[in-house]
Scaffold this motif. Structure first.
Motif, short mmCIF file in Angstrom:
data_model
loop_
_atom_site.label_atom_id
_atom_site.label_comp_id
_atom_site.label_asym_id
_atom_site.label_seq_id
_atom_site.Cartn_x
_atom_site.Cartn_y
_atom_site.Cartn_z
N GLY A 66 164.32 66.25 11.83
CA GLY A 66 165.58 65.52 11.86
C GLY A 66 165.77 64.57 10.69
O GLY A 66 166.66 63.72 10.72
N LEU A 67 164.93 64.69 9.68
CA LEU A 67 165.01 63.75 8.56
C LEU A 67 165.66 64.36 7.31
O LEU A 67 166.38 63.68 6.59
CB LEU A 67 163.62 63.23 8.20
CG LEU A 67 162.87 62.50 9.33
CD1 LEU A 67 161.55 61.95 8.83
CD2 LEU A 67 163.73 61.39 9.94
N ARG A 101 170.33 65.37 13.65
CA ARG A 101 169.55 64.16 13.90
C ARG A 101 170.13 63.49 15.14
O ARG A 101 171.33 63.32 15.24
CB ARG A 101 169.62 63.21 12.70
CG ARG A 101 168.83 61.92 12.92
CD ARG A 101 168.96 60.95 11.76
NE ARG A 101 168.29 61.44 10.55
CZ ARG A 101 168.21 60.74 9.41
NH1 ARG A 101 168.79 59.53 9.33
NH2 ARG A 101 167.60 61.25 8.36
N ASP A 150 169.66 58.17 16.14
CA ASP A 150 169.45 57.21 15.04
C ASP A 150 170.48 56.08 15.15
O ASP A 150 171.53 56.10 14.53
CB ASP A 150 169.60 57.96 13.70
CG ASP A 150 169.28 57.07 12.51
OD1 ASP A 150 168.76 55.94 12.73
OD2 ASP A 150 169.53 57.50 11.38
N THR A 162 168.06 51.08 15.53
CA THR A 162 166.95 50.31 16.10
C THR A 162 165.70 51.19 16.27
O THR A 162 164.59 50.68 16.28
CB THR A 162 167.31 49.75 17.50
OG1 THR A 162 167.45 50.84 18.41
CG2 THR A 162 168.61 48.96 17.46
N ARG A 163 165.90 52.49 16.41
CA ARG A 163 164.74 53.36 16.68
C ARG A 163 163.98 53.70 15.40
O ARG A 163 164.56 53.79 14.32
CB ARG A 163 165.21 54.66 17.34
CG ARG A 163 165.73 54.46 18.76
CD ARG A 163 165.82 55.81 19.47
NE ARG A 163 166.24 55.64 20.85
CZ ARG A 163 167.51 55.76 21.25
NH1 ARG A 163 168.46 56.04 20.37
NH2 ARG A 163 167.82 55.59 22.52
N SER A 164 162.68 53.96 15.56
CA SER A 164 161.84 54.33 14.42
C SER A 164 162.06 55.80 14.09
O SER A 164 162.61 56.56 14.89
CB SER A 164 160.37 54.11 14.77
OG SER A 164 159.98 55.06 15.74
N ALA A 165 161.58 56.20 12.92
CA ALA A 165 161.68 57.60 12.50
C ALA A 165 160.98 58.50 13.52
O ALA A 165 161.48 59.58 13.86
CB ALA A 165 161.07 57.78 11.12
N GLU A 166 159.84 58.06 14.01
CA GLU A 166 159.09 58.88 14.96
C GLU A 166 159.88 59.08 16.26
O GLU A 166 159.90 60.18 16.82
CB GLU A 166 157.75 58.21 15.25
CG GLU A 166 156.80 59.14 15.96
CD GLU A 166 155.42 58.50 16.14
OE1 GLU A 166 154.95 57.83 15.20
OE2 GLU A 166 154.83 58.69 17.22
N VAL A 217 163.14 58.93 16.58
CA VAL A 217 164.31 59.77 16.27
C VAL A 217 163.88 61.24 16.17
O VAL A 217 164.56 62.14 16.68
CB VAL A 217 165.00 59.30 14.97
CG1 VAL A 217 166.03 60.32 14.48
CG2 VAL A 217 165.66 57.94 15.19
N ALA A 262 161.38 62.66 17.76
CA ALA A 262 161.10 63.16 19.11
C ALA A 262 162.39 63.41 19.89
O ALA A 262 162.49 64.39 20.64
CB ALA A 262 160.19 62.19 19.85
N ARG A 278 164.04 66.64 18.33
CA ARG A 278 163.36 67.88 18.73
C ARG A 278 163.59 68.17 20.22
O ARG A 278 163.75 69.33 20.61
CB ARG A 278 161.87 67.78 18.42
CG ARG A 278 161.59 67.83 16.91
CD ARG A 278 160.22 67.28 16.55
NE ARG A 278 159.12 68.06 17.07
CZ ARG A 278 158.60 69.15 16.49
NH1 ARG A 278 159.11 69.61 15.37
NH2 ARG A 278 157.58 69.78 17.02
N GLU A 279 163.64 67.13 21.03
CA GLU A 279 163.92 67.31 22.46
C GLU A 279 165.31 67.93 22.65
O GLU A 279 165.50 68.84 23.46
CB GLU A 279 163.82 65.96 23.19
CG GLU A 279 164.35 65.93 24.60
CD GLU A 279 163.59 66.82 25.57
OE1 GLU A 279 162.48 67.27 25.24
OE2 GLU A 279 164.13 67.08 26.67
#
Lengths: 497, 98
Positions: free
Chosen positions: A328-329, A334, A337, A340-344, A346, A348, A351-352
């Protein structure tokens, strides 16, 4: 005037070369056919009307200028949506690539374009080629043209269905565990998994890199050979591409002959789970080969009974690694995003939301098989089984020229029947998987309709690596023998839709 | 062999970067349990002396000449990016605030 969509690829090319019909007329006829029937079949995820007509016009211009045309120039083709196409969406049947427009062509796409082949559009498939029914597509299932309530096989169900419903005379598939051959079998078409490394994987979205192999799909053995020749050959952009001459597949397809050929029948490709009508048609094919002068040799390959188990460890393991790139990067969707959320987090959430249930199952299965404490028992053991299977093939090919089997244990099953029963679904690939694990070449060619349900049955032919021409030699002989017996090609019995 | 539990699925989900929903955990637990139960038989067949095969082709270190050649422009490379800024992929925060 003849219906241009009923011609096979070789006939289509001849019709264009002689000027009987223009490439634009041929392409338009197929676009009209798609418009008329694909609402029912759903073979295509994307139809590239403008691009197809432009490519056809280029062939017509070339002919008008007196330039020599290639053997498939102007012939329309349905491309599995796993190959990148510059400027044309590529989804791999997944929501995670919804809306992605690749900035480059796969090597296979480039070769098709260079051959003057007209790409009509992108075909439906199980998400990331994981499945045997095309039901795992995020964009809805495809119907089998023989019975729209049944599956067209998978993962390349869209490509096979496009052929069987006369929406295209040629198609491209990819075969990791049977995704070209099994759809060919259940739709009454021809499908070939070339030797591993024969067709470039550059620009083909990776599922299981040591097994994935692109290949030709067609309605006749000769058409498949012509397409095989157009797409195969060394590619420096794929480090696993074989640097060897393409076997003489077209010549072999034009000279089908099995006189004196030793044909192996493996006893492990029979028994429980094989439909009676499939066995009956397979035995009919064995009988035909014997009548045509082949010597039938019975063989045993004990390791083949472990092939399915090994495959469902190796393929998911490689997939869990390959699919890590969908984060998603950099491309694709994506999700979550919000600043407030971290890349990790986002990644997860993306992908979900982006992957379907079968893809998630396989990623987790692969992650499990590769995790410390389980690696030796699962992935390590599966790799050893792969060695045993390769040895069984090597030993067998010491005494026979090709091996034959039913392509699939059953005919096309109803849509929905195995959708939430992964183990039942996996059994569809029982006979096709060993060739992938060993890297051999293999083909499926029609051998009749099962008496109990009137649905197509496929004969699988397996040859050693780099002996793909044997498939075509045997396939062409079987095809000609059955047409002589039936009085017409099998697909003439399919519903007209 | 131990069955696959709900907690193990949650752990696999974390390792796989899948934010699984609660209702998925039970469903996947029973399915993965069945699949792993069926594929575990691979450990029955091959002895210590059988070498593993990771790939059908015996290839090592396939190299090409290190030459400058045409490639994607920055605009093309970024054409599929969910977010971009100053000719770069724009991503959510990678490091914590503190």
């Amino acid at each position: 005037m003849t219906d241009l969509t009923r011609l096979n690829a070789a006939e289509t090319a001849a019709t264009i070369a002689s000027g009987e019909a223009s490439a634009v007329e041929v392409t338009q006829a197929h676009l009209d056919r798609i418009g008329a029937v694909d609402e029912k079949v759903h073979a295509f995820l994307h139809v590239d009307t403008e691009g197809a007509l432009k490519a056809a016009k280029a062939v017509d211009d070339k002919r008008a200028a007196g330039e020599k045309l290639g053997p498939l120039a102007g012939v329309p083709l349905a491309l599995k949506d796993i190959f990148t196409t510059k400027g044309v969406p590529t989804t791999v049947g997944s929501k995670i690539l919804d809306g992605w427009i690749p900035p480059y062509d796969a090597t296979l796409t480039t070769r098709l374009r260079n051959a003057g082949i007209v790409i009509l559009g992108k075909t439906n498939m199980d998400e990331f080629a994981m499945g045997s029914s095309t039901e795992n597509s995020a964009y809805g299932p495809t119907g089998n043209p023989w019975d729209l309530t049944r599956i067209p096989g998978g993962s390349g169900g869209g490509s096979a269905a496009a052929l069987a419903s006369f929406q295209a005379p040629l198609a491209i598939g990819t075969d990791t565990g049977g995704s070209i051959r099994q759809p060919a079998a259940v739709t009454g078409t021809v499908g070939v998994k070339p030797t591993y490394g024969a067709v470039s994987r550059y620009g083909m979205v990776a599922f299981s890199s040591s097994l994935d192999q692109g290949g030709p799909c067609a309605r006749t053995v000769l058409d498949a050979a012509l397409l095989h020749e157009a797409i195969a050959g060394h590619d420096p952009m794929d480090s696993t591409s074989i640097d060897a001459p393409v076997p003489p597949v077209v010549e072999a397809a034009r000279n089908g002959n099995v006189k004196g050929l030793r044909v192996g029948v493996v006893k492990e490709f029979s028994g429980e789970g094989y439909q009676a009508g499939v066995v009956e048609r397979f035995n009919g094919a064995v009988e035909l080969l014997r009548e045509l002068g082949a010597e039938i040799v019975e063989l045993s390959c004990p390791s083949f009974t472990y092939a399915l188990a090994a495959y469902y460890l190796i393929a998911p393991s490689e997939a869990s690694s390959n699919l890590a790139r969908f984060d998603g990067l950099r491309y694709g969707i994506r999700v979550g995003d919000d600043g407030t959320r971290s890349a990790e987090e986002v990644t997860a959430l993306t992908r979900e939301a982006g992957f379907g249930p079968e893809v998630k199952r396989r990623i987790m299965l692969g992650t499990y098989a590769l995790s410390s404490g389980y690696y030796d028992a699962y992935y390590g053991s599966a790799q050893k089984v792969r060695t045993l299977i390769t040895r069984d093939f090597e030993r067998s090919f010491g005494s026979v020229d090709v091996i034959i089997s039913p392509t699939t244990p059953t005919t096309a099953f109803p849509i929905g029947e195995r959708a939430d029963d992964p183990m039942a679904m996996y059994l569809a690939d029982l006979c096709t998987i060993p060739a992938n694990l060993a890297g051999n070449s293999a083909m499926s060619v029609p051998c009749g309709l099962a008496p109990e349900d009137g649905l197509p049955v496929g004969l699988q032919i397996i040859a050693p690596a780099l002996a793909d021409d044997r498939l075509y030699r045997v396939g062409a002989a079987v095809e000609a023998g059955f047409i002589a017996r039936w009085g017409h090609p099998l697909l003439e019995e399919a519903p007209t839709l | 062999m131990p069955g696959i539990t709900r907690e193990e699925v949650a752990h696999l989900g974390r390792l796989s970067r899948l934010e699984l929903k609660d209702e998925e955990l039970d469903h996947f637990a029973s399915q993965l349990d069945e699949i792993i139960g069926a594929v575990a038989r691979v450990s029955e067949v091959a002895g210590e002396d059988v070498p593993p095969t990771s790939h059908p082709l015996p290839l090592t270190n396939v190299m090409r000449p290190d030459e400058v050649r045409p490639s994607l422009t920055p605009a093309e490379a970024l054409s599929g990016a969910p977010a971009q800024e100053q000719q770069r992929f724009k991503v959510p925060q990678i490091l914590g605030e503190d």
